[in-house]
Design a protein around this motif. Structure first.
Motif, PDB file in Angstrom:
ATOM      1  N   LEU A 165     -43.499   2.797 -27.033  1.00 31.61           N
ATOM      2  CA  LEU A 165     -43.460   2.693 -25.477  1.00 31.61           C
ATOM      3  C   LEU A 165     -45.198   2.437 -24.960  1.00 31.61           C
ATOM      4  CD1 LEU A 165     -40.956   5.364 -24.396  1.00 31.61           C
ATOM      5  CD2 LEU A 165     -40.822   3.007 -24.702  1.00 31.61           C
ATOM      6  N   GLY A 166     -46.023   2.111 -25.729  1.00 29.19           N
ATOM      7  CA  GLY A 166     -47.534   2.122 -25.402  1.00 29.19           C
ATOM      8  C   GLY A 166     -48.051   3.226 -25.332  1.00 29.19           C
ATOM      9  N   PHE A 167     -47.636   4.366 -25.396  1.00 29.24           N
ATOM     10  CA  PHE A 167     -48.435   5.619 -25.428  1.00 29.24           C
ATOM     11  C   PHE A 167     -47.891   6.905 -26.302  1.00 29.24           C
ATOM     12  CE2 PHE A 167     -45.203   5.983 -22.273  1.00 29.24           C
ATOM     13  CZ  PHE A 167     -44.962   7.584 -22.234  1.00 29.24           C
ATOM     14  N   LEU A 168     -46.820   6.693 -26.999  1.00 29.53           N
ATOM     15  CA  LEU A 168     -46.342   7.804 -27.678  1.00 29.53           C
ATOM     16  C   LEU A 168     -46.618   7.684 -29.180  1.00 29.53           C
ATOM     17  CD1 LEU A 168     -42.542   8.147 -26.071  1.00 29.53           C
ATOM     18  CD2 LEU A 168     -44.726   9.751 -25.816  1.00 29.53           C
ATOM     19  N   GLY A 169     -47.276   8.760 -29.767  1.00 32.18           N
ATOM     20  CA  GLY A 169     -47.495   8.726 -31.076  1.00 32.18           C
ATOM     21  C   GLY A 169     -48.858   8.208 -31.516  1.00 32.18           C
ATOM     22  N   PRO A 170     -49.238   8.215 -32.624  1.00 34.33           N
ATOM     23  CA  PRO A 170     -50.421   7.530 -32.949  1.00 34.33           C
ATOM     24  C   PRO A 170     -50.772   6.115 -32.545  1.00 34.33           C
ATOM     25  CG  PRO A 170     -49.037   7.439 -34.955  1.00 34.33           C
ATOM     26  CD  PRO A 170     -48.174   8.017 -33.574  1.00 34.33           C
ATOM     27  N   ASP A 171     -52.023   5.772 -32.393  1.00 30.90           N
ATOM     28  CA  ASP A 171     -52.433   4.486 -32.080  1.00 30.90           C
ATOM     29  C   ASP A 171     -52.103   3.582 -32.876  1.00 30.90           C
ATOM     30  OD1 ASP A 171     -54.097   5.679 -29.769  1.00 30.90           O
ATOM     31  OD2 ASP A 171     -55.859   5.697 -30.881  1.00 30.90           O
ATOM     32  N   GLU A 172     -52.022   3.379 -34.073  1.00 30.52           N
ATOM     33  CA  GLU A 172     -51.602   2.570 -35.117  1.00 30.52           C
ATOM     34  C   GLU A 172     -50.735   3.259 -36.117  1.00 30.52           C
ATOM     35  OE1 GLU A 172     -55.034   0.960 -36.622  1.00 30.52           O
ATOM     36  OE2 GLU A 172     -55.098  -0.622 -35.192  1.00 30.52           O
ATOM     37  N   ARG A 173     -49.417   2.458 -36.663  1.00 23.63           N
ATOM     38  CA  ARG A 173     -48.754   3.151 -37.781  1.00 23.63           C
ATOM     39  C   ARG A 173     -48.079   1.667 -38.138  1.00 23.63           C
ATOM     40  NH1 ARG A 173     -43.629   5.176 -34.272  1.00 23.63           N
ATOM     41  NH2 ARG A 173     -43.337   3.179 -33.029  1.00 23.63           N
ATOM     42  N   VAL A 174     -47.518   2.064 -39.512  1.00 25.20           N
ATOM     43  CA  VAL A 174     -46.800   0.951 -40.112  1.00 25.20           C
ATOM     44  C   VAL A 174     -45.690   1.629 -40.605  1.00 25.20           C
ATOM     45  CG1 VAL A 174     -47.123  -0.609 -42.344  1.00 25.20           C
ATOM     46  CG2 VAL A 174     -49.032   0.263 -41.111  1.00 25.20           C
ATOM     47  N   HIS A 175     -44.423   0.700 -40.294  1.00 22.99           N
ATOM     48  CA  HIS A 175     -43.195   1.157 -40.793  1.00 22.99           C
ATOM     49  C   HIS A 175     -42.999   0.816 -42.474  1.00 22.99           C
ATOM     50  CE1 HIS A 175     -38.724   1.019 -40.899  1.00 22.99           C
ATOM     51  NE2 HIS A 175     -38.895   1.546 -39.725  1.00 22.99           N
ATOM     52  N   VAL A 176     -42.621   1.860 -43.036  1.00 24.19           N
ATOM     53  CA  VAL A 176     -42.754   1.634 -44.554  1.00 24.19           C
ATOM     54  C   VAL A 176     -41.737   0.902 -45.137  1.00 24.19           C
ATOM     55  CG1 VAL A 176     -42.915   2.912 -46.671  1.00 24.19           C
ATOM     56  CG2 VAL A 176     -43.858   4.030 -44.609  1.00 24.19           C
ATOM     57  N   LEU A 177     -40.285   0.958 -44.546  1.00 24.89           N
ATOM     58  CA  LEU A 177     -39.339   0.117 -45.159  1.00 24.89           C
ATOM     59  C   LEU A 177     -39.655  -1.462 -44.833  1.00 24.89           C
ATOM     60  CD1 LEU A 177     -36.497  -0.252 -46.224  1.00 24.89           C
ATOM     61  CD2 LEU A 177     -35.487   0.264 -44.107  1.00 24.89           C
ATOM     62  N   LYS A 178     -39.992  -1.778 -43.497  1.00 23.71           N
ATOM     63  CA  LYS A 178     -40.125  -3.116 -43.106  1.00 23.71           C
ATOM     64  C   LYS A 178     -41.253  -3.685 -44.019  1.00 23.71           C
ATOM     65  CE  LYS A 178     -38.597  -2.798 -38.182  1.00 23.71           C
ATOM     66  NZ  LYS A 178     -39.223  -2.828 -36.838  1.00 23.71           N
ATOM     67  N   LEU A 179     -42.181  -3.084 -44.240  1.00 23.15           N
ATOM     68  CA  LEU A 179     -43.328  -3.279 -44.990  1.00 23.15           C
ATOM     69  C   LEU A 179     -43.031  -3.772 -46.413  1.00 23.15           C
ATOM     70  CD1 LEU A 179     -46.407  -3.867 -45.187  1.00 23.15           C
ATOM     71  CD2 LEU A 179     -46.843  -1.540 -45.894  1.00 23.15           C
ATOM     72  N   ASN A 180     -42.155  -2.809 -47.042  1.00 19.59           N
ATOM     73  CA  ASN A 180     -41.656  -3.119 -48.483  1.00 19.59           C
ATOM     74  C   ASN A 180     -40.694  -4.265 -48.531  1.00 19.59           C
ATOM     75  OD1 ASN A 180     -43.217  -1.129 -49.811  1.00 19.59           O
ATOM     76  ND2 ASN A 180     -41.820   0.415 -49.317  1.00 19.59           N
ATOM     77  N   VAL A 181     -39.893  -4.402 -47.298  1.00 18.08           N
ATOM     78  CA  VAL A 181     -39.095  -5.696 -47.440  1.00 18.08           C
ATOM     79  C   VAL A 181     -39.898  -6.841 -47.396  1.00 18.08           C
ATOM     80  CG1 VAL A 181     -37.419  -6.916 -45.998  1.00 18.08           C
ATOM     81  CG2 VAL A 181     -36.984  -4.451 -46.250  1.00 18.08           C
ATOM     82  N   ALA A 182     -40.858  -6.800 -46.489  1.00 17.99           N
ATOM     83  CA  ALA A 182     -41.902  -8.170 -46.529  1.00 17.99           C
ATOM     84  C   ALA A 182     -42.804  -8.138 -47.940  1.00 17.99           C
ATOM     85  CB  ALA A 182     -42.753  -7.721 -45.465  1.00 17.99           C
ATOM     86  N   LEU A 183     -43.039  -6.967 -48.390  1.00 15.14           N
ATOM     87  CA  LEU A 183     -43.691  -7.027 -49.873  1.00 15.14           C
ATOM     88  C   LEU A 183     -42.527  -7.763 -50.770  1.00 15.14           C
ATOM     89  CD1 LEU A 183     -45.849  -6.253 -51.551  1.00 15.14           C
ATOM     90  CD2 LEU A 183     -44.797  -4.013 -52.136  1.00 15.14           C
ATOM     91  N   ASP A 184     -41.368  -7.532 -50.837  1.00 15.84           N
ATOM     92  CA  ASP A 184     -40.388  -8.311 -51.800  1.00 15.84           C
ATOM     93  C   ASP A 184     -40.426  -9.662 -51.511  1.00 15.84           C
ATOM     94  OD1 ASP A 184     -39.955  -5.933 -53.400  1.00 15.84           O
ATOM     95  OD2 ASP A 184     -38.106  -5.558 -52.176  1.00 15.84           O
TER      96      ASP A 184
END
Length: 194
Positions: A165-184
């Protein structure tokens, strides 16, 4: 006395109806109206096969994937611990995680390991980690998959998300599952080019 029992019974029936049926239906209605997925879990699919969910993390430990944060990743037993940062058992657990990461990633030093890779999330189900956690693993994945490190860095950088929502959580993050799907997908694409 009889009148009081009747009032108590009626109040119990009303409250049971309100909290056992009314409240859950209200929350489900808000979820259906307020989300693009009608309040159902956001699934991640590969070739029309469900491989996971967007909001629930999965444990990845294979050398050929970006490994997730430590945690049980069991929705039946979620929750953090009450151990403080000076608790000897907790410190031993963190050191064991550091040793494991260094053994799996021989090209890095202890200083290269971000905090989120040795500490579990509060729920034990966080599907994200920091971009630094992904970058730290690039040399290992590059060797295992025979993909140039610069291509992997580009892949990671393309999967960096901002806060919810533009303000909840860390400034930057990476979704692990989506990254691993893209890696495959990248690995398959590069395999066909060779």
């Amino acid at each position: 006395m009889k009148n009081e029992l009747l009032k108590s019974f009626l109040l119990s029936v009303v409250l049971l109806g309100l909290f056992a049926f009314g409240y859950p239906f209200l929350i489900k209605g808000v979820a259906m109206l307020g989300t693009s997925h009608n309040g159902e879990g956001k699934v991640v699919k590969v070739n029309n096969k469900v491989v996971g969910y967007e909001l629930i993390g999965q444990k990845f430990t294979s050398n050929k994937y970006f490994n997730s944060r430590p945690g049980g990743y069991d929705a039946a037993g979620t929750g953090g611990s009450n151990k403080g940062p000076m608790d000897p058992d907790y410190l031993e657990t963190v050191q064991t995680r550091i040793d494991s990461i260094l053994a799996q990633n021989p090209d890095i030093t202890k200083e290269d390991i971000p905090t989120d890779m040795v500490t579990a999330s509060g729920s034990d189900l966080d599907p994200h980690f920091s971009p630094q956690a992904a970058h730290m693993q690039i040399p290992r994945i590059s060797k295992v998959r025979d993909i140039p490190e610069d291509r992997l860095r580009e892949l990671v950088n393309n999967h960096v998300e901002g806060p919810a929502l533009g303000f909840l959580g860390p400034d930057e993050r990476v979704h692990v599952l989506k990254l691993n799907v893209a890696l495959d997908e990248l690995d398959n694409e590069m395999g066909t080019q060779k």
